[in-house]
Design an enzyme around this catalytic site. Structure first.
Site, PDB file in Angstrom:
ATOM      1  N   LYS A   1     -37.415  20.936  48.755  1.00 34.94           N
ATOM      2  CA  LYS A   1     -37.646  21.141  50.212  1.00 34.94           C
ATOM      3  C   LYS A   1     -39.246  21.079  50.611  1.00 34.94           C
ATOM      4  CE  LYS A   1     -36.411  24.881  53.629  1.00 34.94           C
ATOM      5  NZ  LYS A   1     -35.861  26.308  53.579  1.00 34.94           N
TER       6      LYS A   1
ATOM      7  N   SER B   1     -32.016  26.657  57.097  1.00 35.56           N
ATOM      8  CA  SER B   1     -33.131  25.724  57.357  1.00 35.56           C
ATOM      9  C   SER B   1     -33.179  24.481  56.170  1.00 35.56           C
ATOM     10  CB  SER B   1     -34.357  26.506  57.481  1.00 35.56           C
ATOM     11  OG  SER B   1     -34.769  27.072  55.944  1.00 35.56           O
TER      12      SER B   1
ATOM     13  N   SER C   1     -30.504  30.444  54.494  1.00 27.30           N
ATOM     14  CA  SER C   1     -30.933  29.050  54.709  1.00 27.30           C
ATOM     15  C   SER C   1     -30.713  27.925  53.425  1.00 27.30           C
ATOM     16  CB  SER C   1     -32.596  29.020  54.893  1.00 27.30           C
ATOM     17  OG  SER C   1     -32.961  29.418  56.105  1.00 27.30           O
TER      18      SER C   1
END
Lengths: 491, 96
Positions: free
Chosen positions: A82, A157, A181
């Site tokens: 990420k 997210s 997330s």
């Protein structure tokens, strides 16, 4: 071995192929690059790629193997991160304009551990800006699309991390989980995603959102692979003072041993209104599966559940408003051309550089901490957080893990919640309290809707007992393997 | 906190050091008002005498050995700065 066959394999299987000499790390890397070329125009999981670096790492791995110097089971296996986790010399945008030119000057601890294990670190994965959101629609660089239905969100997210595994663009990825997330996007994309106990994985080198809640964790097709990645990245780190000094067992070895059925709790507050019928049916089937395996299922109550969202949004926004003060247009972020004095540099650079949700949350956080409101919001939320934690402590006197759906609904359509912050916040209703209590939680795929959207089952475990949690999840996943099904992304 | 919660958006955005457009101010005023109304739930619970939780598993007095370690070179540390000169960050004039 042909590339389609390589990318359908789990990390554990790829590791076995490498060990048996059936393929090379470079072939694996090339197969994934081809897949990214083929599908990422549709999915948009990646914000940045460095193919030369990726292939060079794979070549190094092959050379180690030839010399008999292989570093472990992850040697030669691609892992993508990420875009909030630092890799020296690579960009880190946090999906924000304010960091569009930033290049990490150092490795995060998880990155260092992955490199030491020989993993081949790939491209940067999309997210909601600064990990604030539940749909990846808040990325300044455009949303990621759900590989199972391109009209729908992948969750957030860590939507890039979940979509990349689902679309077979990477066998393993890392995300971060502050209020769900990792677990919510894993659920919406039909892959396994795990948030470890707070303190198990170092946060050093992770762009901070809410420091008392953030944890880095893995995504994969199977629980077995999650165990392998988790044991590689876990452990005490002197560079993170909140990292916890505790033993890290070999989770993947533990999963090979027989696991005795234990007790699972169903919190009645998680099974009330607002849950989609197909989600309910799939989770009930999972409960039946566990009963059939000899597990004891008991009802329990977590009375503070409905307070977890307001508590979370007071605490997380307060911590965010403080953490994001570092993006000030002075030291390492883009600076407004219009800035004429010092305060201007801050206010204009942040006004131009931050997206809407980040601005909303920083302002909300500053309000909750401001003179006259601190006691009513922040302090009260921290006290309520204690009650939430105690609810779980009482529950874990009776059960070994708590079973719930991960998300009240399957993946929703783009725009469905983006203009209504509260309805977006409610999509994390089942995941948020785990972070407030610091507990480990994972989402494992447990079925599909009639229209083919994945559904996730959440298991919440005792603090620092990842072993039991993974074993329980593996009992289900080993037989049903919903995460091994891949979406059809052909035209 | 009996009256309807509301936020002075100019005051708070200045505290947060974020410049907003008029359009954003109008939009946030309504949205954040709704969020604050939602937060009112917190006021219903009796938390008298409850200790606040800042971290789930707090650790206290985490010390490091008092030895010097190699840090970044100034070149590396300044690489991401929007403006730098002579190994220093350039900013607009702060003191008259």
């Amino acid at each position: 071995m042909d590339s389609n066959s390589l990318i359908s394999k789990t990390a554990t299987e790829l590791s076995g192929e490498l060990e048996a000499g059936n393929c090379k790390a470079v072939e694996i890397a090339q197969a994934y690059l081809e897949q990214i070329d083929r599908v990422d125009g549709k999915v948009h999981a990646f914000l940045h790629r460095d193919d030369d670096d990726f292939l060079a790492q794979a070549k190094d791995s092959d050379e180690r193997r030839e010399k008999g110097e292989t570093l472990g089971p992850l040697d030669g296996i691609p892992v993508c991160l990420k875009d909030v986790i630092s890799v020296e010399g690579q960009p880190l945008t946090a999906a924000s304009k304010i960091l569009q030119d930033y290049v990490s000057p150092y490795d995060a601890t998880v990155t260092r551990k992955l490199k030491a294990a020989g993993a081949v670190i790939g491209g940067r994965l999309n997210l909601d800006e600064f990990a604030m959101g539940s749909s990846t629609e808040n990325s300044a660089y455009g949303p990621t699309r759900n590989p199972w239905d391109l009209e729908r969100v992948p969750g957030g997210s860590s939507g890039g991390s979940s979509a990349a595994v689902a679309a077979r663009e990477a066998p393993l990825t890392l995300g971060s989980d502050t209020g769900g997330s990792i677990r919510q996007p894993a659920s919406l994309c039909g892959v396994v995603g795990m948030k470890p106990t707070y303190g198990m994985v170092s946060r050093y080198g992770l762009a901070a959102f809410a420091s008392s809640l953030d944890q880095i964790g893995p995504f994969s097709q199977t629980v077995e692979d999650t165990a392998l990645l988790l044991e590689t990245i876990s452990g005490h780190d002197p560079l993170d003072s909140t990292s916890y000094p505790t033993e890290v067992p070999s989770y993947s070895e533990v999963l090979k041993q027989k696991h005795e059925p234990c007790t699972l709790g169903l919190p009645k507050e998680f099974f009330g209104e607002g849950m989609d019928d197909e989600v309910r049916t799939a989770v009930e089937k999972a409960i039946e599966f566990y009963k059939g395996k000899g597990y004891e299922i008991v009802d329990l109550s977590l009375p503070t559940t409905d307070l977890s969202i307001p508590v979370y949004y007071v605490i997380a926004t307060a911590e965010a408003s403080s953490n994001l003060a570092r993006y000030d247009g002075i030291r390492y972020t883009s600076r407004s051309e219009r800035a004429e004095n010092a305060v201007d540099v801050y206010a204009k650079s942040r006004g131009e550089g931050f997206g809407e949700e980040v601005k909303r949350r920083c302002i909300l956080g500053a309000y909750g901490l401001s003179s006259g409101y601190y006691d009513a919001y922040y302090l009260r939320a921290q006290k309520t957080r204690t009650l939430i934690r105690q609810d779980f402590e009482r529950a874990f006197e009776k059960v070994d893990a708590i079973l719930t759906p991960t998300s009240p609904t399957p993946a929703f359509k783009f725009g469905a919640k983006s203009e209504d912050p509260i309805s977006m916040y409610l999509s994390d209703v089942y995941t948020i309290s785990t972070n407030l209590a610091g507990l480990p939680g994972l989402s494992v795929p447990c079925g599909f809707t009639q229209s083919g959207l994945p559904i996730g089952l959440q298991l919440i475990g005792k603090a620092f007992n990842e072993t039991t949690l993974l074993s329980i999840a593996h009992d289900f996943d080993r037989e049903l393997q919903f995460g091994r099904q891949a979406p059809n992304l052909e035209d | 906190m009996s009256e309807e919660p509301s936020m002075d958006i100019d005051y708070v955005s200045n505290l947060a050091r974020i410049e907003l457009t008029q359009e954003e101010k109008d939009k946030f005023q309504g949205q954040l008002g709704d969020v604050l109304k939602y937060f009112e739930k917190l006021q219903d619970l009796d938390v008298e005498g409850v200790e606040p939780t800042a971290h789930a598993f707090p650790r206290f007095n985490v010390w490091d050995e008092d030895v010097s370690k190699e840090g970044f070179s100034s070149e590396k540390a300044l690489k991401n700065a929007p403006k730098s000169r002579n190994e220093q960050i350039v900013v607009p004039k702060v003191v008259e």
